[in-house]
Design a protein around this motif. Structure first.
Motif, mmCIF file in Angstrom:
data_model
loop_
_atom_site.group_PDB
_atom_site.id
_atom_site.type_symbol
_atom_site.label_atom_id
_atom_site.label_comp_id
_atom_site.label_asym_id
_atom_site.label_seq_id
_atom_site.Cartn_x
_atom_site.Cartn_y
_atom_site.Cartn_z
ATOM 1 N N THR A 43 30.903 23.942 43.799
ATOM 2 C CA THR A 43 31.075 23.584 45.206
ATOM 3 C C THR A 43 29.744 23.245 45.856
ATOM 4 O O THR A 43 28.716 23.824 45.514
ATOM 5 C CB THR A 43 31.776 24.703 46.009
ATOM 6 O OG1 THR A 43 32.000 24.241 47.345
ATOM 7 C CG2 THR A 43 30.967 25.988 46.041
ATOM 8 N N CYS B 70 41.193 34.373 48.496
ATOM 9 C CA CYS B 70 41.466 34.444 47.048
ATOM 10 C C CYS B 70 41.707 35.866 46.565
ATOM 11 O O CYS B 70 42.035 36.075 45.400
ATOM 12 C CB CYS B 70 40.313 33.820 46.259
ATOM 13 S SG CYS B 70 40.068 32.081 46.605
ATOM 14 N N TYR C 217 37.670 31.356 34.998
ATOM 15 C CA TYR C 217 37.607 30.280 35.990
ATOM 16 C C TYR C 217 36.164 29.853 36.217
ATOM 17 O O TYR C 217 35.248 30.675 36.220
ATOM 18 C CB TYR C 217 38.190 30.748 37.327
ATOM 19 C CG TYR C 217 39.613 31.221 37.236
ATOM 20 C CD1 TYR C 217 40.656 30.328 37.037
ATOM 21 C CD2 TYR C 217 39.912 32.576 37.336
ATOM 22 C CE1 TYR C 217 41.972 30.773 36.943
ATOM 23 C CE2 TYR C 217 41.216 33.028 37.252
ATOM 24 C CZ TYR C 217 42.239 32.116 37.046
ATOM 25 O OH TYR C 217 43.532 32.559 36.958
ATOM 26 N N CYS D 204 37.669 23.269 40.805
ATOM 27 C CA CYS D 204 38.058 24.519 40.165
ATOM 28 C C CYS D 204 38.633 24.207 38.791
ATOM 29 O O CYS D 204 39.434 23.275 38.643
ATOM 30 C CB CYS D 204 39.116 25.245 40.995
ATOM 31 S SG CYS D 204 38.592 25.601 42.674
ATOM 32 N N VAL E 24 30.783 30.734 39.630
ATOM 33 C CA VAL E 24 30.683 29.713 40.675
ATOM 34 C C VAL E 24 29.252 29.205 40.749
ATOM 35 O O VAL E 24 28.309 29.997 40.808
ATOM 36 C CB VAL E 24 31.085 30.267 42.058
ATOM 37 C CG1 VAL E 24 31.062 29.151 43.100
ATOM 38 C CG2 VAL E 24 32.450 30.925 42.013
ATOM 39 N N VAL F 299 34.058 27.404 39.063
ATOM 40 C CA VAL F 299 34.151 26.674 40.334
ATOM 41 C C VAL F 299 32.798 26.044 40.626
ATOM 42 O O VAL F 299 31.759 26.678 40.471
ATOM 43 C CB VAL F 299 34.569 27.624 41.493
ATOM 44 C CG1 VAL F 299 34.531 26.894 42.827
ATOM 45 C CG2 VAL F 299 35.939 28.211 41.229
ATOM 46 N N MET G 71 35.294 34.866 37.160
ATOM 47 C CA MET G 71 35.038 33.566 37.776
ATOM 48 C C MET G 71 33.535 33.348 37.870
ATOM 49 O O MET G 71 32.797 34.221 38.287
ATOM 50 C CB MET G 71 35.640 33.495 39.184
ATOM 51 C CG MET G 71 35.285 32.219 39.936
ATOM 52 S SD MET G 71 35.818 32.252 41.671
ATOM 53 C CE MET G 71 37.534 31.825 41.455
ATOM 54 N N PHE H 33 41.829 26.847 44.549
ATOM 55 C CA PHE H 33 41.135 28.048 44.094
ATOM 56 C C PHE H 33 42.157 29.010 43.527
ATOM 57 O O PHE H 33 43.263 29.143 44.060
ATOM 58 C CB PHE H 33 40.419 28.725 45.271
ATOM 59 C CG PHE H 33 39.080 28.148 45.598
ATOM 60 C CD1 PHE H 33 37.916 28.768 45.167
ATOM 61 C CD2 PHE H 33 38.973 26.999 46.365
ATOM 62 C CE1 PHE H 33 36.673 28.249 45.480
ATOM 63 C CE2 PHE H 33 37.733 26.474 46.692
ATOM 64 C CZ PHE H 33 36.585 27.100 46.245
ATOM 65 N N HIS I 276 35.052 20.859 46.382
ATOM 66 C CA HIS I 276 35.209 21.996 45.469
ATOM 67 C C HIS I 276 35.949 21.528 44.218
ATOM 68 O O HIS I 276 36.946 20.810 44.331
ATOM 69 C CB HIS I 276 36.037 23.121 46.107
ATOM 70 C CG HIS I 276 35.764 23.363 47.548
ATOM 71 N ND1 HIS I 276 34.549 23.814 48.011
ATOM 72 C CD2 HIS I 276 36.542 23.207 48.644
ATOM 73 C CE1 HIS I 276 34.601 23.938 49.333
ATOM 74 N NE2 HIS I 276 35.796 23.557 49.723
#
Length: 188
Positions: free
Chosen positions: A164, A95, A160, A171, A132, A162, A130, A185, A169
């Motif tokens: 997982t 990424c 973003y 996104c 996550v 995410v 991002m 991603f 996953h």
């Protein structure tokens, strides 16, 4: 305990471990010993839907610990940490995330009680880009996990989000308070 680099399969024959500048002699471990450590350390941890990664690991007080390059410390290898190590490797290798912009256990102030987002990637100005949330492979990604991430992001404002568990996953891109599901991603 000694340190061993873990990978998908050890090479045949003997491996040489040590540092050239160390006053200590090199230690030779047979591939059988490496394979036994690998099997024991990783037993119960599933193959994830991320590319394979290399981990430096050690056994300490009956637990397997893995080296975190970003924080410079050993961490207990829990099922969630297994997912996080793979995710971080993927963010860097696929990424375009720069390692120095990846923050683990990012503090999020929620109604006066401190919470922590698993991984946050920040931009050039150190603003969250991002967010996550990682779960262990055996934990499903459901509405509660999404709600947790959305709550954190209401404070952080990352573009973003995410979710997982290493196997599945999800996104999302956030714009104007709306979350749009992405099919991959994002490039960072």
């Amino acid at each position: 305990g000694g340190r061993v680099l873990l990978c998908a399969k050890p090479a045949e024959g003997k491996k040489r471990y040590g540092r050239k500048d160390s006053p200590h002699k090199f230690v030779y471990l047979s591939s059988v010993k490496i394979q036994k450590f690998f099997d024991t350390a990783m037993s119960g941890l599933p193959k994830l839907n991320f590319p394979a990664i290399r981990l430096r690991a050690r056994r300490r007080e009956g637990q397997v610990e893995v080296w975190d390059d970003l924080r410079g410390i050993y961490l207990v290898l829990t099922p969630e940490e297994w997912v996080r190590r793979h995710l971080i490797g993927f963010l860097i290798s696929h990424c375009g995330a720069q390692p120095m912009r990846i923050v683990q256990e990012y503090a999020v102030a929620m109604n006066g009680s401190p919470q922590r987002a698993d991984v946050v990637v920040v931009d050039d100005r150190a603003c969250p880009l991002m967010l996550v949330e990682c779960k262990a492979a055996g934990i499903g990604i459901d509405r509660q996990v999404l709600a947790q991430a959305v709550r954190y992001n209401s404070v952080l404002g990352a573009r973003y989000v995410v979710l997982t568990n290493g196997l599945t996953h999800y996104c999302y891109e956030c714009a104007d308070g709306r979350y749009t599901r992405m099919d991959r991603f994002p490039r960072l």
